[in-house]
Design a protein around this motif. Sequence first.
Motif, PDB file in Angstrom:
ATOM      1  N   THR A 163      -6.664  -3.118   7.387  1.00  0.00           N
ATOM      2  CA  THR A 163      -6.869  -1.940   6.543  1.00  0.00           C
ATOM      3  C   THR A 163      -7.144  -0.694   7.373  1.00  0.00           C
ATOM      4  O   THR A 163      -6.629   0.392   7.086  1.00  0.00           O
ATOM      5  CB  THR A 163      -8.047  -2.175   5.577  1.00  0.00           C
ATOM      6  OG1 THR A 163      -7.751  -3.295   4.730  1.00  0.00           O
ATOM      7  CG2 THR A 163      -8.303  -0.942   4.716  1.00  0.00           C
ATOM      8  N   THR A 221      -0.555   6.370   2.035  1.00  0.00           N
ATOM      9  CA  THR A 221      -0.851   5.312   3.000  1.00  0.00           C
ATOM     10  C   THR A 221      -2.333   4.991   3.011  1.00  0.00           C
ATOM     11  O   THR A 221      -2.734   3.808   3.018  1.00  0.00           O
ATOM     12  CB  THR A 221      -0.390   5.734   4.407  1.00  0.00           C
ATOM     13  OG1 THR A 221       1.026   5.929   4.409  1.00  0.00           O
ATOM     14  CG2 THR A 221      -0.747   4.672   5.437  1.00  0.00           C
ATOM     15  N   GLY A 224      -3.174   3.422  -0.488  1.00  0.00           N
ATOM     16  CA  GLY A 224      -2.530   2.121  -0.610  1.00  0.00           C
ATOM     17  C   GLY A 224      -3.128   1.079   0.310  1.00  0.00           C
ATOM     18  O   GLY A 224      -3.267  -0.085  -0.069  1.00  0.00           O
ATOM     19  N   SER A 225      -3.516   1.494   1.515  1.00  0.00           N
ATOM     20  CA  SER A 225      -4.085   0.544   2.476  1.00  0.00           C
ATOM     21  C   SER A 225      -5.430   0.008   2.005  1.00  0.00           C
ATOM     22  O   SER A 225      -5.805  -1.126   2.334  1.00  0.00           O
ATOM     23  CB  SER A 225      -4.250   1.227   3.839  1.00  0.00           C
ATOM     24  OG  SER A 225      -3.000   1.653   4.342  1.00  0.00           O
ATOM     25  N   VAL A 227      -6.222  -0.709  -1.023  1.00  0.00           N
ATOM     26  CA  VAL A 227      -6.123  -1.579  -2.194  1.00  0.00           C
ATOM     27  C   VAL A 227      -5.075  -2.688  -2.035  1.00  0.00           C
ATOM     28  O   VAL A 227      -4.989  -3.555  -2.901  1.00  0.00           O
ATOM     29  CB  VAL A 227      -5.786  -0.749  -3.455  1.00  0.00           C
ATOM     30  CG1 VAL A 227      -6.875   0.275  -3.730  1.00  0.00           C
ATOM     31  CG2 VAL A 227      -4.434  -0.060  -3.329  1.00  0.00           C
ATOM     32  N   SER A 228      -4.300  -2.655  -0.960  1.00  0.00           N
ATOM     33  CA  SER A 228      -3.175  -3.602  -0.856  1.00  0.00           C
ATOM     34  C   SER A 228      -3.471  -4.831  -0.009  1.00  0.00           C
ATOM     35  O   SER A 228      -2.599  -5.681   0.175  1.00  0.00           O
ATOM     36  CB  SER A 228      -1.942  -2.885  -0.295  1.00  0.00           C
ATOM     37  OG  SER A 228      -2.226  -2.307   0.967  1.00  0.00           O
ATOM     38  N   TRP A 231      -1.154  -6.632   2.757  1.00  0.00           N
ATOM     39  CA  TRP A 231       0.124  -5.927   2.739  1.00  0.00           C
ATOM     40  C   TRP A 231      -0.007  -4.479   3.199  1.00  0.00           C
ATOM     41  O   TRP A 231       0.956  -3.705   3.105  1.00  0.00           O
ATOM     42  CB  TRP A 231       0.726  -5.969   1.333  1.00  0.00           C
ATOM     43  CG  TRP A 231       1.032  -7.358   0.874  1.00  0.00           C
ATOM     44  CD1 TRP A 231       0.320  -8.109  -0.021  1.00  0.00           C
ATOM     45  CD2 TRP A 231       2.118  -8.180   1.299  1.00  0.00           C
ATOM     46  NE1 TRP A 231       0.887  -9.342  -0.181  1.00  0.00           N
ATOM     47  CE2 TRP A 231       1.999  -9.420   0.620  1.00  0.00           C
ATOM     48  CE3 TRP A 231       3.177  -8.000   2.185  1.00  0.00           C
ATOM     49  CZ2 TRP A 231       2.909 -10.458   0.810  1.00  0.00           C
ATOM     50  CZ3 TRP A 231       4.086  -9.029   2.375  1.00  0.00           C
ATOM     51  CH2 TRP A 231       3.947 -10.240   1.691  1.00  0.00           C
ATOM     52  N   ALA A 232      -1.188  -4.091   3.698  1.00  0.00           N
ATOM     53  CA  ALA A 232      -1.431  -2.696   4.065  1.00  0.00           C
ATOM     54  C   ALA A 232      -0.474  -2.213   5.153  1.00  0.00           C
ATOM     55  O   ALA A 232       0.072  -1.108   5.076  1.00  0.00           O
ATOM     56  CB  ALA A 232      -2.880  -2.522   4.512  1.00  0.00           C
ATOM     57  N   LEU A 235       3.047  -1.872   3.747  1.00  0.00           N
ATOM     58  CA  LEU A 235       3.107  -0.706   2.866  1.00  0.00           C
ATOM     59  C   LEU A 235       3.175   0.577   3.673  1.00  0.00           C
ATOM     60  O   LEU A 235       3.944   1.498   3.351  1.00  0.00           O
ATOM     61  CB  LEU A 235       1.882  -0.686   1.949  1.00  0.00           C
ATOM     62  CG  LEU A 235       1.774   0.516   1.002  1.00  0.00           C
ATOM     63  CD1 LEU A 235       2.935   0.523   0.010  1.00  0.00           C
ATOM     64  CD2 LEU A 235       0.435   0.494   0.260  1.00  0.00           C
TER      65      LEU A 235
END
Length: 259
Positions: A163, A221, A224-225, A227-228, A231-232, A235
């Motif tokens: 992250t 970015t 998204g990082s 919460v993903s 997969w950060a 993404l």
Amino acid sequence: MTSAIPNRIRAYLGWCPMTGAAQHPAPDQPAGAKTGDLADSGGSVTGRADRFMHLTIAVVVLSYVVAILILPFLPEVIPVHWNLQGKADGFAASIPGAFGLPVIITLVTLLFILLPKFDSRYAGFALAKDIYAIILFATTGMLLVMEVIFLLIAAGYDLPVITIIPVLIGFLFIILGSLMPYIHRNTTMGIRLPWTMKSDDIWKKTHEHGGPLFMAGGILTVIGSLVSGIWAMALMLVIIIGVTIYISVWSYRYAKTAG
């Protein structure tokens, strides 16, 4: 008293992207202008570039200090590389592992210093060399934070590298995007495509259009990082590659219509 410290910091730096960009010379500033005389409330372009270069040198020195200080707390073998899922897949002995990023930071700084010497459009570069110095400082600063994170993980701290790294890169893209509209045509920094290098107008429009997109990509970015999960990294790559391809295609189409 509370405003005195920020004011003193700004007086030293001479310019801040958030407040000084609007005062920076416009991209259509005549190429023959004397850059040392182009000033806003923070002083000349040369003065600002020198200040941020001094800060970059401080980052280089600090990177070695950090490695020396944490070295006694490291095991004999430490992780030095992680895959897209955040799993360590590369290892090294503690001494070369600890000093790997300081060496990279040093080499990046030297490369940034040398590149402008080969710029075939140095007059354009010189008009925004303070921006170049800020980009160098932001890049080495990001690498220094990465170094600290990697060494803390090596020392046994459980930190979410999957992250943290995309978040740092996202913030770097936000900074880059905020500065892009003020970069003059040159061969060292910016969106240097065959068609942008042929025209001041195409260069200007591309960077004015691309700057906000890079900022938006950086913000996406970062968010998204957070919460993903695993997969950060993926993404981040999708967002950055997507924004880069889009602005390249947009710039090419604009060049065709403008030509």
